[in-house]
Structures are given as structure tokens and as C-alpha cells.
Design a protein around this motif. Structure first.
Motif, short mmCIF file in Angstrom:
data_model
loop_
_atom_site.label_atom_id
_atom_site.label_comp_id
_atom_site.label_asym_id
_atom_site.label_seq_id
_atom_site.Cartn_x
_atom_site.Cartn_y
_atom_site.Cartn_z
N PRO A 136 -20.54 -10.46 -109.55
CA PRO A 136 -20.53 -11.88 -109.22
C PRO A 136 -19.27 -12.21 -108.41
N ILE A 137 -19.49 -12.79 -107.23
CA ILE A 137 -18.38 -13.18 -106.35
C ILE A 137 -18.28 -14.70 -106.32
N VAL A 138 -17.10 -15.21 -106.60
CA VAL A 138 -16.84 -16.65 -106.58
C VAL A 138 -16.29 -17.04 -105.22
N ARG A 139 -16.80 -18.16 -104.68
CA ARG A 139 -16.28 -18.71 -103.43
C ARG A 139 -16.06 -20.20 -103.60
N ILE A 140 -14.81 -20.61 -103.53
CA ILE A 140 -14.46 -22.03 -103.61
C ILE A 140 -14.21 -22.53 -102.19
N LEU A 196 -10.52 -24.10 -95.59
CA LEU A 196 -10.04 -22.94 -96.34
C LEU A 196 -10.98 -22.64 -97.50
N TYR A 197 -11.08 -21.37 -97.86
CA TYR A 197 -11.88 -20.97 -99.01
C TYR A 197 -11.14 -19.87 -99.76
N GLY A 198 -11.50 -19.74 -101.01
CA GLY A 198 -10.90 -18.70 -101.83
C GLY A 198 -11.97 -17.85 -102.49
N LEU A 199 -11.64 -16.59 -102.73
CA LEU A 199 -12.59 -15.64 -103.33
C LEU A 199 -12.05 -15.07 -104.63
N GLY A 200 -12.96 -14.83 -105.56
CA GLY A 200 -12.64 -14.15 -106.80
C GLY A 200 -13.80 -13.24 -107.17
N ASP A 229 -3.24 -27.21 -106.58
CA ASP A 229 -2.68 -27.53 -107.89
C ASP A 229 -3.38 -26.64 -108.92
N VAL A 230 -3.09 -25.36 -108.86
CA VAL A 230 -3.85 -24.37 -109.63
C VAL A 230 -3.82 -24.69 -111.12
N GLU A 231 -2.64 -24.95 -111.65
CA GLU A 231 -2.53 -25.18 -113.09
C GLU A 231 -3.27 -26.45 -113.51
N ARG A 232 -3.20 -27.48 -112.70
CA ARG A 232 -3.88 -28.73 -113.03
C ARG A 232 -5.40 -28.52 -113.10
N VAL A 236 -13.87 -17.93 -115.89
CA VAL A 236 -12.64 -18.72 -115.69
C VAL A 236 -11.64 -17.93 -114.85
N SER A 237 -11.51 -16.64 -115.14
CA SER A 237 -10.52 -15.81 -114.45
C SER A 237 -10.82 -15.69 -112.96
N ALA A 238 -12.08 -15.47 -112.60
CA ALA A 238 -12.44 -15.33 -111.19
C ALA A 238 -12.22 -16.63 -110.44
N ILE A 239 -12.48 -17.76 -111.09
CA ILE A 239 -12.20 -19.06 -110.46
C ILE A 239 -10.70 -19.21 -110.23
N GLU A 240 -9.89 -18.82 -111.21
CA GLU A 240 -8.44 -18.89 -111.05
C GLU A 240 -7.97 -18.04 -109.88
N HIS A 241 -8.52 -16.85 -109.72
CA HIS A 241 -8.16 -16.00 -108.58
C HIS A 241 -8.48 -16.71 -107.26
N ALA A 242 -9.64 -17.33 -107.19
CA ALA A 242 -10.04 -18.01 -105.96
C ALA A 242 -9.12 -19.19 -105.66
N LEU A 243 -8.67 -19.90 -106.69
CA LEU A 243 -7.73 -21.02 -106.50
C LEU A 243 -6.40 -20.51 -105.93
N TRP A 244 -5.89 -19.42 -106.48
CA TRP A 244 -4.65 -18.85 -105.95
C TRP A 244 -4.83 -18.36 -104.52
N ASP A 245 -6.01 -17.82 -104.22
CA ASP A 245 -6.30 -17.36 -102.86
C ASP A 245 -6.17 -18.52 -101.88
N ILE A 246 -6.73 -19.68 -102.23
CA ILE A 246 -6.62 -20.86 -101.37
C ILE A 246 -5.16 -21.33 -101.30
N ALA A 247 -4.48 -21.37 -102.45
CA ALA A 247 -3.10 -21.85 -102.47
C ALA A 247 -2.20 -21.01 -101.57
N GLY A 248 -2.40 -19.69 -101.60
CA GLY A 248 -1.62 -18.82 -100.73
C GLY A 248 -1.94 -19.02 -99.27
N LYS A 249 -3.22 -19.18 -98.97
CA LYS A 249 -3.61 -19.43 -97.58
C LYS A 249 -3.05 -20.75 -97.07
N ALA A 250 -3.09 -21.78 -97.93
CA ALA A 250 -2.57 -23.09 -97.53
C ALA A 250 -1.06 -23.03 -97.26
#
Length: 399
Positions: free
Chosen positions: A15-19, A25-29, A56-59, A77-91
Motif C-alpha cells: 500500500p502506497i500513501v500519497r498526500i 507538493l505531494y508526499g509518499l509513504g 505542521d506534522v505533529e499537529r 498511521v506510520s505511512a501517513i506520517e512519512h508522507a507528511l514529513w516528505d511534504i515538509a522537507g520538500k516545502a
């Protein structure tokens, strides 16, 4: 920046997550390949995420973290968190490790858990041949991990291996056998350890993935019996894999009974469930998986807490896939001195190497992996190449 969509597609077995965001911008987990069934668990978080600022990953995580659980249900939950960090780093235009406090190492050490061939059997000579093959691989791993006992076929192929109930064709990954091990089974395991160490010597270290399934007296007896072979660790003897509890008291009795390091933690969700394990010195090594514990920030918090208690860290990750590799590299670059190595995840299907963008041709050299310097988690998927692996229901995944 706002989240406009949360998508999930099963590509191959993962399962691949895409936010997706309103700024393009998009993030993947990525979820382990053993959990193809988790797509609905990912998507039920969609409404909670839409409209939130992904940087705002933690929020964002505060909205969903309490809805996960021990392996396998923390993976969504973990894969979503990875995708959020992916976006945060890109931003921010930086690798995620910069957002986690910055690197403390320029290369990250890994060990072999996933690069394998089918073993010819469960005899000592089969185990010896298997680790010899691993030693000869070009990655030059400093350590290999081998499954024995309840984490191997020997529980089925060795006659009267144990006295508990034996499950046949359970139908899913992680079915648990459990029981007292027979003298025959015990001696067979020792013979296999001796055969492997005769091949590996002190050039390549050996860890054993043992269960779970052991009764405490057997675990103590075996840990003492292998002390002279200087194993890196014995993993998940009492709990682990898909067991949704921790049992620190029993682990502490095992740990204090032997000089052989005891390891567990791959199934545990959230820092809270590591608290007693760490603070009572119940094990010598913990092995949380960033794709199960609740994400990479969660793993870093646990690593820091373990460091303060002189407990070593060797993260799990064998089935996390190549995008999961990006998450492991970024977080492990930031971990303190208790870090040993993470379990290297290779591609679950060879064609993944053609889909993932950002990895060098030879990822592991002398058991080390270079940091990924592209913004975010450092890796992406070639959308055009991946479309041929999408199911009809997921045709809009990359739009």
C-alpha cells in the motif's frame, strides 16, 4: 499550504500513501508488502486530514495517532506520517533529516535481513550454506540475521520440535506457534548456530530472529547455551512480530539471566509502549520499525529515551520497500550513539528498482548507505512507469 486529498493504492504488494496539497507538493509513504489489506485503514483517515497544513506534522498526527495500534494497524498511521514529513522537507527544500535535528553521521550502517535465497532445508548444513551465500554478496554486510525456531520452518520440519499446538495453513502472515521446545528441537537449534558460526567466524556477525513463541525457561536456557558464540542478539523470543503486548517483566528476567543480548520491539506502537521495556532495562536492544511504531519522529523519540538508559537501537525494516528505505535512512542519520544498524529492506519485486527515483545503482557498499540529499525523504515514484501496476480503481492515484 493545505492537504486536498489522501490517496492509497496497492502497487505490487505495498500500500502506497500519497498526500496531495493545494500547492502542488505531494508526499509518499509505504506500508510493508505483508500488509496489502491495509488500504481501507489508510483511507479512513482522509476526512481528518483534508484542510490541514501538512508541514505542521505533529499537529496533524495529534488527530490520528490515537487511532493506530500494535502491528499491523500502526502501519497506516506510520505511512501517513512519512508522507507528511516528505511534504515538509520538500516545502523547506531540505532532506527530512535536517528537520529532525540534523545528521550525526554521513553514512548509515545496515545489516542484512532481506537479501536472501530460498534455503535448501533446515539442517545445520543448509544454514551454513545460506550464511556463506550471504557473506559473498556484494553489499559486504557486517552482520546477517537468520530465522530459527518459531521464526523459521524448523518448527514444522523437525519432528517433535516442540510440545505446543502447531498451526497448519493459517492463511496469513504472523500466525503464532508457541510451546515448550523438545530436547531434540533444542539440540537441533544449537547445531545450526554452531554450523553458521563455523562459516562466519568473527568476520561477519550473526543475529537470530527467534520467534515469538518461546516459554521463558527455554529462552533462558538457550540464551545461556549460545553465550560462547558471541551472537549480536536473540530477537523476539517471548513477544514480537504480531503480538499486541510487550511483557517487560518476563523479558527482564531473560535479559538478566544471560550475557547474550536480548532484542525486541518491531511490533510495538508508540513511545508509550516502550516506556516500561526501556526504564526497567528489560532488554539490551530495541528494534522499532518506523513503518509500525507511528512514524520516524516516534522512532527518534524512542531512540533518545533508550540512549539515556544505555539500551541499543537496531530498527526493524526488512519488508518496508524502497520508499520505506528512504524513511529509515533519514531518521537513522539523526539517531544517537546507541544506534547499531537498521535492517535493510530490498525491493519486494525487482521492477520496483525501475519505479523508484533517487537511489544509486548500488545502494549498500560495505554495509553502509549514503544519505539521501534530495528534499523530503529523498525518493519518488516514476508515475508513468508505475501506472502499469495500478489496479483499475486506482487509475487516478498519480493525477
Amino acid at each position: 499550504m493545505k492537504i486536498t486529498d489522501l490517496r492509497c493504492a496497492v502497487i505490487g504488494k505495498h500500500p502506497i500513501v500519497r498526500i496531495v496539497t493545494d500547492e502542488g507538493l505531494y508526499g509518499l509513504g509505504e506500508v510493508e508488502f505483508t500488509k496489502s489489506y491495509l488500504k481501507p485503514f489508510v483511507l479512513h483517515f482522509r476526512e481528518a486530514l483534508i484542510g490541514e497544513d501538512p508541514t505542521d506534522v505533529e499537529r496533524v498526527m495529534l488527530k490520528i495517532r490515537q487511532r493506530g495500534s500494535f502491528k499491523p494497524y500502526g502501519a497506516a498511521v506510520s505511512a501517513i506520517e512519512h508522507a507528511l514529513w516528505d511534504i515538509a522537507g520538500k516545502a523547506a527544500g531540505v532532506p527530512v533529516y535536517k528537520l529532525l535535528g540534523g545528521k550525526v553521521r554521513d553514512k548509515v550502517r545496515v545489516y542484512n535481513g532481506s537479501i536472501r535465497q530460498k534455503r535448501t532445508g533446515d539442517r545445520p548444513e543448509d544454514y551454513a550454506a545460506d550464511v556463506k551465500w550471504m557473506m559473498e554478496q556484494p553489499q559486504n554486510f557486517f552482520m546477517v540475521k537468520q530465522g530459527i525456531s518459531f521464526h523459521s520452518n524448523m518448527k514444522d520440519t523437525i519432528e517433535d520440535f516442540h510440545y505446543g499446538v502447531t498451526q497448519k495453513k493459517a492463511g496469513y502472515h504472523g500466525a503464532m506457534d508457541q510451546g515448550m521446545i523438545s530436547e531434540r528441537g533444542f539440540n537441533h537449534m544449537l547445531d545450526c548456530v554452531i554450523a553458521m558460526k563455523e562459516v562466519l567466524g568473527d568476520k561477519v556477525s550473526l543475529a537470530l530472529d527467534c520467534g515469538p513463541g518461546w516459554m521463558l525457561p527455554d529462552a533462558i536456557k538457550f540464551a545461556r547455551a549460545v553465550e560462547k558464540y558471541n551472537l549480536m542478539w536473540l530477537e523476539d523470543m517471548l513477544t514480537g512480530d504480531y503480538v499486541p503486548w510487550v511483557n517487560p517483566q518476563a523479558y527482564r528476567e531473560l535479559t538478566t539471566s544471560t550475557s547474550t543480548p536480548i532484542h525486541t520491539g518491531e511490533q510495538i506502537y508508540l513511545r508509550h509502549n516502550f516506556k516500561e521495556l526501556i526504564e526497567t532495562q528489560a532488554v539490551r536492544i530495541i528494534g522499532p520499525d518506523p513503518a509500525d511504531i507511528g512514524g520516524i519522529a516516534e522512532l527518534k523519540w524512542v531512540a533518545e529515551h533508550a540512549y539515556m538508559h544505555s539500551i541499543l537501537m537496531a530498527p526493524h525494516g526488512t519488508a518496508n520497500g524502497l520508499l520505506g528505505l528512504g524513511a529509515l535512512i533519514n531518521v537513522c542519520a539523526t539517531l544517537p550513539a546507541n544506534y547499531i544498524a537498521f535492517e535493510y529492506p530490498s525491493a519486494s519485486d525487482t521492477w520496483w528498482e525501475d519505479l523508484v527515483i533517487g537511489l544509486p545503482p548500488q545502494i549498500v557498499k560495505d554495509s553502509m548507505v549514503d544519505l539521501l540529499e534530495a528534499p523530503g525523504l529523498g525518493l519518488d515514484i516514476d508515475a508513468e512507469a508505475a501506472r502499469r501496476y495500478l489496479r483499475e480503481e486506482d487509475v487516478g492515484f498519480f493525477d
